[in-house]
Design an enzyme around this catalytic site. Structure first.
Site, PDB file in Angstrom:
ATOM      1  N   GLY A 515      -1.134 -14.595   2.122  1.00 26.74           N
ATOM      2  CA  GLY A 515      -1.111 -15.496   0.983  1.00 26.74           C
ATOM      3  C   GLY A 515      -2.316 -16.397   0.972  1.00 26.74           C
ATOM      4  O   GLY A 515      -2.926 -16.654  -0.065  1.00 26.74           O
ATOM      5  N   ASP A 639      -2.578  12.999  -4.439  1.00 25.36           N
ATOM      6  CA  ASP A 639      -3.038  12.287  -5.641  1.00 25.36           C
ATOM      7  C   ASP A 639      -4.551  12.068  -5.574  1.00 25.36           C
ATOM      8  O   ASP A 639      -5.031  10.941  -5.759  1.00 25.36           O
ATOM      9  CB  ASP A 639      -2.301  10.951  -5.769  1.00 25.36           C
ATOM     10  CG  ASP A 639      -2.423  10.359  -7.180  1.00 25.36           C
ATOM     11  OD1 ASP A 639      -2.773  11.117  -8.109  1.00 25.36           O
ATOM     12  OD2 ASP A 639      -2.180   9.153  -7.340  1.00 25.36           O
TER      13      ASP A 639
END
Length: 741
Positions: A515, A639
């Site tokens: 954070g 992917d």
């Protein structure tokens, strides 16, 4: 094919008419038994890595018309008896290590010759005059040998002559021999460069074949002016006259060469450029450096819209740099105006040269600031601005030149600090000396190598590595070069909150640490100063948690230079009590491949050169090969697409985003390749293999299909989901239709 040619080959096929073993990996020598193939018409051993001498037995092939021994390592003399095979039409032994002289009567003994190529060997002696007796000769290549003496006098009798290359020898004739070639009305290639030819270019050059395409007379001892009649050679595409003593004006008639691709007049004594230079609309490369040319740069050079290289260096040009040539965005190899007397500022239009690799305006009288627009030249590898009077600070925009290898800003009046970003560039050579720079010298990148940088003549610099022998910087350095007190505290908290290493063998962070790190554009993970990028997963999306676990599992054991490196992972609780998961990667300075290929709406475009696209393709293929074949268990990416290929500061590619990866044991690969599953792996439409849409299980061949689509996308610049692809047209068929062969 490899190995030796069987020694008894010549005894095994009595009816053989042609023996062609060209372009293989055969070793050893030519077996003498070849001479027993009495019906042989064609014999080719070109590019076979053969050694030793040419066997005498070849002369026993009375019907031989084609003899090709070029691109080998054959040595010794050509057996004199081979010159008696009067049926020979093509006789080629170029690129070997043969020696000796050519028989003076070769043209009489081989009257049917069409092509004679002895180039790049060590032949000596004179070039025989008898060549004119082989009246059908169309191609003669004697270049890159040690021939001496005069040019053959009767070459003009070869009325079918098309190509003639006598370059790189020691021929000492007068250039007037060109007059004898005016009868060769089919001549297209005339090359006699790098000899000892003397004299002035005769007016008869105007009467050479109208089909002449290559005229190469460079690196001789020619003098005088270029006859204006040279303008009659309307089909010239390459004109090399460099490294001679030509003088005077370059004739205006040169402007008639509307097909000319290359004009090389370097290292002569020309004094004036023709006003017709701008008429050369097909010109790709223009070399006029190292002459005595005076005056302004012609404005009409801006009409040469196909220029790739422009060299006007080492002349006496003055006045300002015309905006017209700064707008030649086609220039991509080299733009060199160095060592002149140009004045004024460097135009901001320099930013138009987005594909340019080398830019040199050194040693002129340019002034003002270095324009910020230089940062738009995103392909620059060499930037030379030294020896002018540029002032102001080194612009921040140069930080965009991620491929820059050499930067020289020396001998100017630049002020301010040395920007820290210079240490982040891929520089191999840096010269900042004799400016007015001050402050701390960085210690990153090129600054780590004292022999690669020059900062002489500036007394107000400090710090740097010990080898520079600079004084230490005072402790009260400005806030621009030190972290704020608040930032120090935040970084200390981050470091303090790193957990001990879990089984996945990389440090795991808790939410509070990440954070805080997300407050920074670039976070520093530890004392190694590793710049990181953080991927925070949106756990509200279906499959996000599974994606996180798959990615961690897939990457915990893999180690490859072309896979995106995971530095840490976070599985924790955020400030609101919600589950929080993130992955910390090594920062990739040049973003994604997708961002380079598709830039709709982006103001400042970036470009990938063909060589960079090739390197990226090889990097991705290497990563895929490692995942499929180099791991303990096969890993299927699932992917593969441009947005999952990231580029570091050197433009090396790294495959990332393994959120759809599937790990398969070796024993189960064959089974899975042929199964279907309703919950098959999901990838990106357009990039995944078509069988995935029918429920087929993930497979390595599916990854290879995606890699093929990625290559096509790099090649065409079109997404597989482009609006143009509908009905029966897709990216694959689009390319197939465009390139059916």
């Amino acid at each position: 094919m490899s190995g030796n040619i069987p020694t008894q080959l010549g005894d095994s096929f009595p009816k053989l008419r042609a023996l062609i073993l060209a372009q293989n990996k055969i070793s050893g020598t030519i077996p003498p038994s070849i001479g027993n193939l009495s019906l042989l018409v064609g014999l080719s051993f070109r590019e076979c890595n053969l050694q030793g001498e040419i066997p005498e037995g070849i002369a026993k092939l009375p019907r031989l018309t084609v003899l090709l021994f070029d691109f080998n390592k054959l040595s010794g003399n050509i057996p004199s008896s081979i010159y008696n095979i009067s049926t020979l039409i093509v006789f080629s032994v170029h690129f070997n290590q043969l020696e000796g002289s050519i028989p003076p009567d070769i043209g009489s003994k081989l009257p049917n010759l069409w092509c004679l190529s002895f180039a790049r060997n060590s032949f000596t002696g004179m070039i025989p005059n008898s060549l004119s007796n082989a009246s059908g000769l169309e191609k003669i290549f004697f270049n890159l040998n040690n021939f001496t003496g005069l040019m053959p006098k009767d070459l003009g009798e070869l009325l079918n002559l098309r190509s003639m290359n006598f370059g790189d020898n020691q021929l000492e004739d007068d250039i007037s021999f060109i007059s004898s070639l005016t009868n060769c009305t089919k001549l297209k290639f005339l090359i006699v460069a790098r000899n000892l030819l003397k004299g002035s270019l005769p007016n008869s050059v105007a009467n050479l074949s109208i089909h002449l395409s290559f005229l190469v007379l460079s690196e001789n001892q020619l003098h005088g002016s270029i006859p204006s009649g040279v303008g009659n050679l309307l089909n010239l595409t390459f004109l090399y006259l460099s490294n001679n003593y030509f003088s005077g004006h370059v004739p205006d008639t040169i402007g008639r060469f509307h097909k000319l691709n290359l004009l090389d007049l370097r290292m002569n004594k020309f004094t004036k450029l023709p006003s017709s230079l701008g008429n050369l609309s097909a010109l790709n490369r223009l070399y006029l450096g190292q002459n005595n040319i005076r005056g302004s740069i012609p404005l009409n050079l801006g009409n040469c819209q196909q220029l790739l290289t422009l060299d006007l260096s080492h002349n006496n040009l003055y006045d300002s740099i015309p905006l017209e040539i700064m707008n030649l965005s086609s220039i991509s190899i080299s733009f060199n105006l160095g060592y002149n007397s140009l004045t004024g500022s460097l135009p901001s239009e320099v930013g138009s040269l987005k594909n340019l690799a080398e830019f040199d305006v050194s040693n002129n009288r340019l002034s003002g600031s270095i324009p910020n627009s230089l940062g738009g030249c995103s392909s620059l590898e060499v930037l030379l601005l030294e020896g002018n009077t540029f002032e102001g600070e080194i612009p921040q925009s140069l930080s965009k030149l991620r491929g820059l290898r050499e930067l020289d800003l020396s001998r100017n009046n630049l002020t301010g600090l040395i920007p820290s970003y210079i240490g982040e560039l891929a520089l191999e050579k840096l010269n900042l000396s004799f400016n007015k720079l001050y402050g701390e010298v960085p210690i990153q990148g090129v600054f780590r190598n004292a022999s690669a940088i020059s900062i002489a003549g500036m007394d107000n610099l400090c710090g740097g590595i010990a080898d520079l022998n600079l004084r230490p910087c005072p402790s009260s350095i400005s806030n621009t070069t030190k972290l704020s007190h608040k930032t120090k505290i935040v970084l200390c908290v981050v470091v303090a909150l790193i957990f001990s290493k879990p089984p996945m063998d990389f440090p795991r962070l808790i939410y509070l640490a990440l954070g805080i790190m997300l407050l920074f554009i670039k976070g520093v993970l530890d004392q190694d100063q590793i710049v990181v990028a953080v991927k925070v997963l949106n756990l509200q999306l279906r499959g996000a948690l599974k994606s996180f676990m798959l990615e961690c599992k897939a990457l915990q054991t893999v180690r490859h230079r072309n896979l995106l490196k995971v530095l840490s992972a976070c599985s924790s609780i955020d400030f609101y009590g919600n589950e929080f998961k993130a992955i910390v990667y090594e920062f990739m300075a040049n973003g994604t491949l997708d961002g380079w290929l598709h830039q709709n709406g982006v103001a400042e475009h970036k470009y990938l050169k063909a060589s960079q696209r090739l390197d990226i393709s090889i990097d991705v293929a290497s990563a895929l090969e490692y995942l499929h074949c180099g791991c303990e268990s096969t890993i299927i990416h699932g992917d593969l697409k441009p947005s999952n290929v990231l580029l570091d500061d050197t433009m090396a590619a790294h495959v990332g985003d393994f959120g759809l990866a599937k790990i398969i044991s070796a024993a189960s690969i064959d089974v899975l390749q042929h199964q279907s599953n309703s919950s098959a792996i999901r990838g990106t439409i357009g990039n995944i293999a078509p069988e995935y849409g029918m429920g087929d299980m993930a497979s390595t061949v599916g990854d290879v299909f995606s890699f093929g689509i990625l290559l096509l996308e790099m090649f065409t610049g079109k997404r597989p989901t482009d609006n143009m692809f509908n009905d029966h047209l897709n990216l694959h068929t689009f390319v197939k239709n465009a390139l059916p062969d």
